[in-house]
Design a protein around this motif. Sequence first.
Motif, PDB file in Angstrom:
ATOM      1  N   GLU A 224      -6.367   4.709 -24.426  1.00 63.77           N
ATOM      2  CA  GLU A 224      -5.435   4.579 -25.554  1.00 63.77           C
ATOM      3  C   GLU A 224      -5.067   5.946 -26.098  1.00 63.77           C
ATOM      4  OE1 GLU A 224      -2.885   2.358 -27.195  1.00 63.77           O
ATOM      5  OE2 GLU A 224      -4.545   1.335 -26.185  1.00 63.77           O
ATOM      6  N   ALA A 225      -6.038   6.882 -26.114  1.00 58.35           N
ATOM      7  CA  ALA A 225      -5.735   8.235 -26.582  1.00 58.35           C
ATOM      8  C   ALA A 225      -4.731   8.918 -25.656  1.00 58.35           C
ATOM      9  CB  ALA A 225      -7.018   9.056 -26.679  1.00 58.35           C
ATOM     10  N   ALA A 257      -8.715   0.926 -30.772  1.00 59.53           N
ATOM     11  CA  ALA A 257      -7.572   1.147 -29.886  1.00 59.53           C
ATOM     12  C   ALA A 257      -6.318   0.521 -30.485  1.00 59.53           C
ATOM     13  CB  ALA A 257      -7.856   0.568 -28.501  1.00 59.53           C
ATOM     14  N   MET A 258      -6.453  -0.679 -31.039  1.00 60.29           N
ATOM     15  CA  MET A 258      -5.317  -1.344 -31.670  1.00 60.29           C
ATOM     16  C   MET A 258      -4.849  -0.551 -32.900  1.00 60.29           C
ATOM     17  SD  MET A 258      -4.830  -3.445 -34.571  1.00 60.29           S
ATOM     18  CE  MET A 258      -6.473  -4.121 -34.778  1.00 60.29           C
ATOM     19  N   GLU A 262      -1.113   1.260 -33.298  1.00 49.37           N
ATOM     20  CA  GLU A 262      -0.181   0.975 -34.388  1.00 49.37           C
ATOM     21  C   GLU A 262       0.086   2.220 -35.230  1.00 49.37           C
ATOM     22  OE1 GLU A 262      -0.524  -2.484 -36.684  1.00 49.37           O
ATOM     23  OE2 GLU A 262      -1.144  -3.785 -35.029  1.00 49.37           O
ATOM     24  N   ALA A 263      -0.945   3.049 -35.430  1.00 46.27           N
ATOM     25  CA  ALA A 263      -0.749   4.262 -36.237  1.00 46.27           C
ATOM     26  C   ALA A 263       0.209   5.225 -35.547  1.00 46.27           C
ATOM     27  CB  ALA A 263      -2.098   4.938 -36.482  1.00 46.27           C
ATOM     28  N   VAL A 264       0.060   5.388 -34.237  1.00 43.97           N
ATOM     29  CA  VAL A 264       0.931   6.310 -33.503  1.00 43.97           C
ATOM     30  C   VAL A 264       2.348   5.750 -33.420  1.00 43.97           C
ATOM     31  CG1 VAL A 264       1.342   7.312 -31.230  1.00 43.97           C
ATOM     32  CG2 VAL A 264      -0.952   7.384 -32.226  1.00 43.97           C
ATOM     33  N   THR A 265       2.463   4.449 -33.198  1.00 45.24           N
ATOM     34  CA  THR A 265       3.794   3.821 -33.197  1.00 45.24           C
ATOM     35  C   THR A 265       4.479   4.047 -34.539  1.00 45.24           C
ATOM     36  OG1 THR A 265       3.033   2.131 -31.645  1.00 45.24           O
ATOM     37  CG2 THR A 265       5.032   1.651 -32.899  1.00 45.24           C
ATOM     38  N   ASP A 266       3.711   3.968 -35.626  1.00 49.13           N
ATOM     39  CA  ASP A 266       4.248   4.189 -36.957  1.00 49.13           C
ATOM     40  C   ASP A 266       4.739   5.625 -37.124  1.00 49.13           C
ATOM     41  OD1 ASP A 266       4.575   2.982 -39.686  1.00 49.13           O
ATOM     42  OD2 ASP A 266       3.295   4.673 -40.229  1.00 49.13           O
ATOM     43  N   ALA A 310      -5.019  -3.236 -40.274  1.00 45.39           N
ATOM     44  CA  ALA A 310      -5.898  -3.222 -41.438  1.00 45.39           C
ATOM     45  C   ALA A 310      -6.641  -4.543 -41.583  1.00 45.39           C
ATOM     46  CB  ALA A 310      -5.092  -2.916 -42.696  1.00 45.39           C
ATOM     47  N   ARG A 311      -5.904  -5.636 -41.418  1.00 40.77           N
ATOM     48  CA  ARG A 311      -6.524  -6.962 -41.586  1.00 40.77           C
ATOM     49  C   ARG A 311      -7.634  -7.183 -40.557  1.00 40.77           C
ATOM     50  NH1 ARG A 311      -5.798 -11.296 -38.855  1.00 40.77           N
ATOM     51  NH2 ARG A 311      -3.931 -10.488 -37.823  1.00 40.77           N
ATOM     52  N   ARG A 312      -7.365  -6.864 -39.308  1.00 43.16           N
ATOM     53  CA  ARG A 312      -8.342  -7.132 -38.252  1.00 43.16           C
ATOM     54  C   ARG A 312      -9.562  -6.214 -38.360  1.00 43.16           C
ATOM     55  NH1 ARG A 312      -5.078  -7.499 -32.684  1.00 43.16           N
ATOM     56  NH2 ARG A 312      -7.220  -7.806 -31.928  1.00 43.16           N
ATOM     57  N   VAL A 313      -9.352  -4.958 -38.738  1.00 41.41           N
ATOM     58  CA  VAL A 313     -10.484  -4.047 -38.911  1.00 41.41           C
ATOM     59  C   VAL A 313     -11.370  -4.508 -40.059  1.00 41.41           C
ATOM     60  CG1 VAL A 313     -11.134  -1.702 -39.617  1.00 41.41           C
ATOM     61  CG2 VAL A 313      -9.385  -2.037 -37.854  1.00 41.41           C
ATOM     62  N   ARG A 314     -10.763  -4.885 -41.174  1.00 44.34           N
ATOM     63  CA  ARG A 314     -11.547  -5.333 -42.330  1.00 44.34           C
ATOM     64  C   ARG A 314     -12.230  -6.662 -42.057  1.00 44.34           C
ATOM     65  NH1 ARG A 314      -6.577  -3.561 -46.185  1.00 44.34           N
ATOM     66  NH2 ARG A 314      -7.198  -1.371 -46.487  1.00 44.34           N
ATOM     67  N   ALA A 315     -11.581  -7.539 -41.283  1.00 43.49           N
ATOM     68  CA  ALA A 315     -12.210  -8.823 -40.943  1.00 43.49           C
ATOM     69  C   ALA A 315     -13.457  -8.630 -40.102  1.00 43.49           C
ATOM     70  CB  ALA A 315     -11.203  -9.700 -40.193  1.00 43.49           C
ATOM     71  N   ALA A 316     -13.517  -7.533 -39.361  1.00 41.82           N
ATOM     72  CA  ALA A 316     -14.689  -7.240 -38.539  1.00 41.82           C
ATOM     73  C   ALA A 316     -15.752  -6.467 -39.306  1.00 41.82           C
ATOM     74  CB  ALA A 316     -14.275  -6.440 -37.304  1.00 41.82           C
ATOM     75  N   GLY A 317     -15.574  -6.325 -40.624  1.00 39.98           N
ATOM     76  CA  GLY A 317     -16.563  -5.612 -41.434  1.00 39.98           C
ATOM     77  C   GLY A 317     -16.341  -4.123 -41.494  1.00 39.98           C
ATOM     78  N   GLY A 318     -15.191  -3.653 -41.004  1.00 38.10           N
ATOM     79  CA  GLY A 318     -14.888  -2.232 -41.033  1.00 38.10           C
ATOM     80  C   GLY A 318     -14.089  -1.835 -42.253  1.00 38.10           C
ATOM     81  N   ALA A 319     -13.666  -0.583 -42.265  1.00 40.54           N
ATOM     82  CA  ALA A 319     -12.876  -0.049 -43.376  1.00 40.54           C
ATOM     83  C   ALA A 319     -11.565   0.499 -42.838  1.00 40.54           C
ATOM     84  CB  ALA A 319     -13.646   1.055 -44.103  1.00 40.54           C
TER      85      ALA A 319
END
Length: 706
Positions: A224-225, A257-258, A262-266, A310-319
Amino acid sequence: MSEIVEGRSPGRARLIVGAVLASFAGVYVLAAPARTEGAVRVAAAIALVAVVFAVPVVRVASRDGRWRWGIPVQAAAAYAGVLAFGTSPGILGFAAGSLLLAGAWPVAAAVVGSAAVLGGADVTITCLLTGLVVYGLVRLADRADDTAAARLPVTLAAVARERLRIAAELNRGLGDGLREISEGSRRALERPEAIADVLDVARRSLNEARAAAADFRSMSLAPEASAARALLESAGVRAEVRTSHGEPLGPAGALLAMALREAVTDVVRVGTARTCVIETSEADGFVRLRVVNDGVRTAELGEEGLEDAARRVRAAGGAFATGLGEDGRFAVEASVKAGERPVSLPDRAAYRLSVGLLAAVLAGFAVKGLLQVPWGPEWPVAAALLVLIGAVQLFWTSTGRPRAWAPYLAVLSFAPVPLLGKAWLGVAGFLVGTLLVGLPRRVAVPLVAAVMAAVGAGAWALRLGPAAVTNYVISTLVTGLVVYGLVRLARLVRDLRAAGEELARAATVQERLRAARDLHDLLGHSLAAILLKCELARRLADVDPKRARAELEEVVAMAERAGKDLETATGGEAGLSLDGEARSARSVLTAAGVEVEMDLAHGEVPDGTSAVLGTVLREAVTNVLRHSAATRCVIATAQEEGVVRLVVENDGLDPAAPRTAPGSGIGNLTTRLASAGGTLSARADGKGGFRVEAVVGQSRPGEGAG
């Protein structure tokens, strides 16, 4: 760790053993003039010491059984030195150590017993400790050799296990699906209504292949990088990637990776950035991703466009956080729990051997020291201090932080000398060992010299003779080298094993990435083509049954080729060829209504080059079908002076469409071509066309960039 990975540690282990053994031998060489008279006799005594010393050195240098023939010679030289030239019976410890290495424990015990007869308790302890140290150091050096030699077999075994695991995972789903497609297509030749069932299986199998490829890629952020860097640079953004996390990542990798995609696409969508930095780090069980760019963006936009990540990272307990920094740059940060990473623990046997021998050395030294302390009020003090020194020494050996204990050992080494006299002078040897293990060489060597000088000054102040002063100074160095050798060798073995585990883990990640590339580049294309052919056959079933039947017959053949692609993805040999893929490309593109212009002028090319260019052609055709509205596609090849070039162009790109993140295909192909010494260029021409160009061979720098 770099030296360990490069394989020089076994040589260093042997060097350490040689240095420690040489220091032991040096004690007897320096003592020879004081124990016998006459230059000839002194030379003879030194020569015998050299023979005794040579046998364990030969054993360290060569592990074949021939060294055992030297043990009788070594024992004869040791006894001759003791009986004829007055050498200390402690030298018999070399022979005892060799016998221990040869497995002759009873004979080794007899040799130590003879030292008791010849020299008394103090000499017996010296002989026993010397034998144990010789045995322990050589065995630790053997362990270093064995561990280093095992790294490649361990890595190969890890790859083989991973291939079996991948095969089991893929064959259960995709293998069964391909068989259903082949059998269903044969049934549909007689019953056209069965095409619908084949379509369902083909769709399911394609989704499974893509999901499996994504799962395999998620073990590493590297693909991904690479894709992110390519997208940024194609948009005119200078990209910098800094990674410092451990792999494999597993589910954390998929989420990050997701988020990176999304950050790079942005960044590209906003379109004002000139530089972008991608960083990863790992701490406290979390992997952190940070994407920073200098594009103009208002803080109010916040996570707009990044909500799903953001939603998927936070749903997995991340920040997940976004915002402008003090320097005006916009940052996207995501952190996810790393999860469990199955890695074997380093071998503890070497440490157990090292600590056990060190404990024996400490105990022997304590007994020797207490034998020199008269019975009285000083004796309990000396015993308590020796126990304390032993505890400190063993504690830092186990914790691995000797530097913090050096000041305490310095005080314990010299403060009791006025009370206990010469019996305490040898304690400084343990301080020397601590300094050698815990400090850089440029700092340790001067401090060791200072400690030895202090021991010499203390012995002189106690009015000991020159021979005794020399003996105490040299013994301080020898004791320190023993401590250094035991601890350093144990750590070498530990680090070698850890490096081997890391190598095996990295190879496992690479094997999964290879499987992901093959799933995407080979099987994904085959299944997409099968799906297209099935859909075409379904539409033709009523209006042109003959052509529908021909399409289904080709689906059967394609399913069989896909089965071979599955074998490739699970570690088999690739059967791709540029010519075969060109024929397939023409068929698939024509079936999709794309006009094909083909000019193949590559002639004979090596199998490896043909396979990798065939893979590029598959990916390019897949992208034409999936990502464009092409009406025309040009496929051209050429070969000149060993350089083979493949060009695929299509007219299906909308010039006004916003840039999107590339799929994994371009990154996969870049990796494949790089491994074959080739280059890849994939870009829009600004006029609605897209061009993929691959060059394999001894091309000049920049050739093939379009």
